[in-house]
Scaffold this motif. Structure first.
Motif, short mmCIF file in Angstrom:
data_model
loop_
_atom_site.label_atom_id
_atom_site.label_comp_id
_atom_site.label_asym_id
_atom_site.label_seq_id
_atom_site.Cartn_x
_atom_site.Cartn_y
_atom_site.Cartn_z
N VAL A 243 0.87 -1.18 0.00
CA VAL A 243 0.00 0.00 0.00
C VAL A 243 0.91 1.23 0.00
N PHE A 244 0.57 2.21 -0.85
CA PHE A 244 1.36 3.43 -0.96
C PHE A 244 0.50 4.64 -0.59
N PRO A 245 1.15 5.77 -0.27
CA PRO A 245 0.39 6.98 0.05
C PRO A 245 -0.49 7.47 -1.09
N THR A 246 -0.20 7.09 -2.31
CA THR A 246 -1.04 7.52 -3.44
C THR A 246 -2.44 6.91 -3.38
N GLU A 247 -2.59 5.76 -2.71
CA GLU A 247 -3.90 5.13 -2.53
C GLU A 247 -3.91 4.47 -1.15
N PRO A 248 -4.02 5.25 -0.09
CA PRO A 248 -3.76 4.76 1.26
C PRO A 248 -4.74 3.72 1.78
N GLN A 249 -5.93 3.62 1.19
CA GLN A 249 -6.91 2.64 1.66
C GLN A 249 -6.99 1.42 0.74
N ALA A 250 -6.04 1.25 -0.15
CA ALA A 250 -6.07 0.15 -1.13
C ALA A 250 -5.93 -1.21 -0.43
N ASN A 251 -6.35 -2.23 -1.16
CA ASN A 251 -6.24 -3.61 -0.65
C ASN A 251 -5.56 -4.48 -1.71
N PRO A 252 -4.28 -4.19 -2.03
CA PRO A 252 -3.62 -4.89 -3.13
C PRO A 252 -3.38 -6.36 -2.88
N LEU A 253 -3.21 -6.76 -1.62
CA LEU A 253 -2.94 -8.17 -1.35
C LEU A 253 -4.17 -9.04 -1.67
N LYS A 254 -5.35 -8.50 -1.46
CA LYS A 254 -6.56 -9.25 -1.85
C LYS A 254 -6.56 -9.47 -3.37
N ALA A 255 -6.26 -8.41 -4.13
CA ALA A 255 -6.22 -8.53 -5.59
C ALA A 255 -5.16 -9.53 -6.01
N TRP A 256 -4.03 -9.52 -5.34
CA TRP A 256 -2.93 -10.42 -5.68
C TRP A 256 -3.29 -11.87 -5.41
N MET A 257 -3.89 -12.13 -4.24
CA MET A 257 -4.30 -13.49 -3.89
C MET A 257 -5.39 -13.98 -4.84
N ASP A 258 -6.34 -13.11 -5.15
CA ASP A 258 -7.40 -13.49 -6.10
C ASP A 258 -6.82 -13.83 -7.47
N SER A 259 -5.82 -13.05 -7.91
CA SER A 259 -5.18 -13.32 -9.20
C SER A 259 -4.54 -14.70 -9.21
N HIS A 260 -3.88 -15.06 -8.13
CA HIS A 260 -3.21 -16.36 -8.10
C HIS A 260 -4.20 -17.51 -8.12
N ASP A 261 -5.36 -17.31 -7.54
CA ASP A 261 -6.40 -18.33 -7.65
C ASP A 261 -6.73 -18.59 -9.12
N ARG A 262 -6.76 -17.53 -9.93
CA ARG A 262 -7.08 -17.68 -11.35
C ARG A 262 -5.96 -18.40 -12.10
N PHE A 263 -4.71 -18.09 -11.78
CA PHE A 263 -3.59 -18.72 -12.49
C PHE A 263 -3.46 -20.20 -12.15
N LEU A 264 -4.05 -20.64 -11.04
CA LEU A 264 -4.00 -22.05 -10.69
C LEU A 264 -4.70 -22.93 -11.72
N ASP A 265 -5.54 -22.34 -12.57
CA ASP A 265 -6.23 -23.10 -13.60
C ASP A 265 -5.33 -23.46 -14.77
N LEU A 266 -4.13 -22.86 -14.86
CA LEU A 266 -3.25 -23.16 -15.99
C LEU A 266 -2.71 -24.58 -15.89
N PRO A 267 -2.42 -25.22 -17.03
CA PRO A 267 -1.93 -26.60 -17.01
C PRO A 267 -0.67 -26.78 -16.18
N ALA A 268 -0.56 -27.93 -15.52
CA ALA A 268 0.56 -28.18 -14.62
C ALA A 268 1.89 -28.24 -15.36
N ASP A 269 1.87 -28.58 -16.68
CA ASP A 269 3.12 -28.70 -17.43
C ASP A 269 3.52 -27.41 -18.14
#
Length: 386
Positions: A243-269
């Motif tokens: 979180v930076f002063p430019t957006e002090p109430q942001a919740n970037p870790l939620k967005a990051w964790m949600d993104s990784h949930d989506r990438f888990l759908d990619l093939p294992a190989d």
């Protein structure tokens, strides 16, 4: 001595290449996909960049820092490594300096478009435009005061940053973004999640992640079983999520964790081609490790906040060595990001205390059952701006 979770993960990952390409050289990692590196200062040492070959030319994926050394290496590649084919376009995964530093130089030289997501392009344009900085604004002062920093420490941090930038300028701006790039492209071709780029007879699907930056574009090719992951997924180091002063109430870790949930759908190989460290197999293992690591950090913070704590109080929970003023400001951004996600989950409560400081207190009545004191991941050495 029992095996650490990091050691266990590294056994599960597979690295098909044992070393990075030498500066100015290319290594083919998949048909039509060339890997190169550009130097960086500090512990990161390098950034991985990629070239995608089309019938009539090449697409550059990320560009390196905006210094003369990087520009000269690109000149060598243009002259010797491209089979007499031109550059057709520049794709930037996100707006950080090591990814966009030569975007203007390359697009101007070949008169080709920049391809980038909307949020990343305009963040980059803002940086190139200059203007106010939170390092010397009332917003920045308020943000760091509420995080628990003494105002006198803030002054030291500002002085440290100014000296770092000035030193970079004197030494060919090795650590600044824009030397050698007098202009950033004045227009761009927008990338949107789900877009398909057909290059060299292969379809590359744009998959947008968030958290490390606003709209980070990754490129996945199903036929080649390759993911260009930028900074979204790295095999060893963990991307900065702050979180930076430019957006002090942001919740970037939620967005990051949600993104990784989506990438888990990619093939294992899938072969993951990251911006730092070596290409690797084991995308699902790495994603689960990243998710679990941050879950562990948040649980450790909850345990530490049984009594009210400031963000500054939480730094020893996350980082194991003494941090200099600049590192402390970076580390605070990460600590606050974890706190904001815990607040979103209704596990931490934030209140304004004395001296205009925010205090975080654990409020989940089930914490005593979930707590694992003494069994958490080892704190990181120091924050990395990657």
């Amino acid at each position: 001595m029992p095996e650490s979770s990091h050691q266990s993960l590294q056994r599960k990952l597979s690295y098909p290449f044992s070393e990075h390409p030498k500066p100015g050289s290319l290594v083919e990692v998949a048909p039509g996909v060339q890997w190169l590196t550009m130097p960086m200062g500090g512990s990161l040492d390098h950034i991985n960049l990629y070239l995608l070959e089309d019938e009539s030319g090449w697409y550059v994926v990320d560009t390196g820092l905006g210094n003369d050394q990087t520009k000269q290496l690109w000149e060598q590649i243009f002259e010797k490594r491209l089979k007499n084919k031109p550059i057709l376009g520049v794709i930037c995964t996100h707006m950080h300096p090591d990814h966009i530093g030569q975007a203007g130089m390359i697009t101007n030289r070949f008169r080709v478009p920049l391809l980038m997501t909307h949020g990343e392009y305009y963040q980059a344009r803002t940086m190139f435009a200059g203007g106010g900085s939170y390092s010397n604004s009332w917003e920045g002062a308020e943000f760091y005061t509420r995080a628990g920093i003494d105002p006198r420490f803030m002054q030291k941090a500002r002085e440290s940053w100014r000296k770092r930038v000035a030193s970079g300028m004197r030494n060919n701006r090795q650590e600044t973004a824009f030397n050698g790039t007098p202009t950033f492209p004045s227009g761009f071709q927008r990338l949107v999640d789900g877009d398909i780029l057909t290059i060299g007879g292969h379809d590359w699907r744009v998959t947008v992640g968030s958290g490390h930056s606003p709209e980070h574009a990754c490129l996945h090719c199903m036929s080649l079983k390759v993911l260009l992951s930028g900074d979204q997924i790295l095999p060893i180091i963990t991307s900065n999520v702050s979180v930076f002063p430019t957006e002090p109430q942001a919740n970037p870790l939620k967005a990051w964790m949600d993104s990784h949930d989506r990438f888990l759908d990619l093939p294992a190989d899938t072969l993951v081609l990251p911006a730092h460290n070596l290409p690797f197999y084991g995308i699902r293992e790495r994603l689960r490790d990243l998710i679990n690591h941050h879950e562990d950090r948040m649980l450790a913070i909850e345990e530490h906040c049984v009594e009210p704590r400031t963000a500054m109080d939480l730094l020893p929970v996350l980082f194991k060595r003494k941090l200099d003023p600049r590192q402390q400001m970076m580390a605070l951004g990460e600590a606050i990001a974890h706190c904001h996600l815990l607040m979103h989950r209704n596990r931490l409560e934030r209140s304004m205390g004395s001296e205009d400081r925010y205090w975080f207190t654990s409020i989940d009545p089930d914490l005593s059952r979930r707590a694992t004191p003494g069994h958490h991941d080892e704190p990181d050495d120091s924050p990395l701006m990657v």
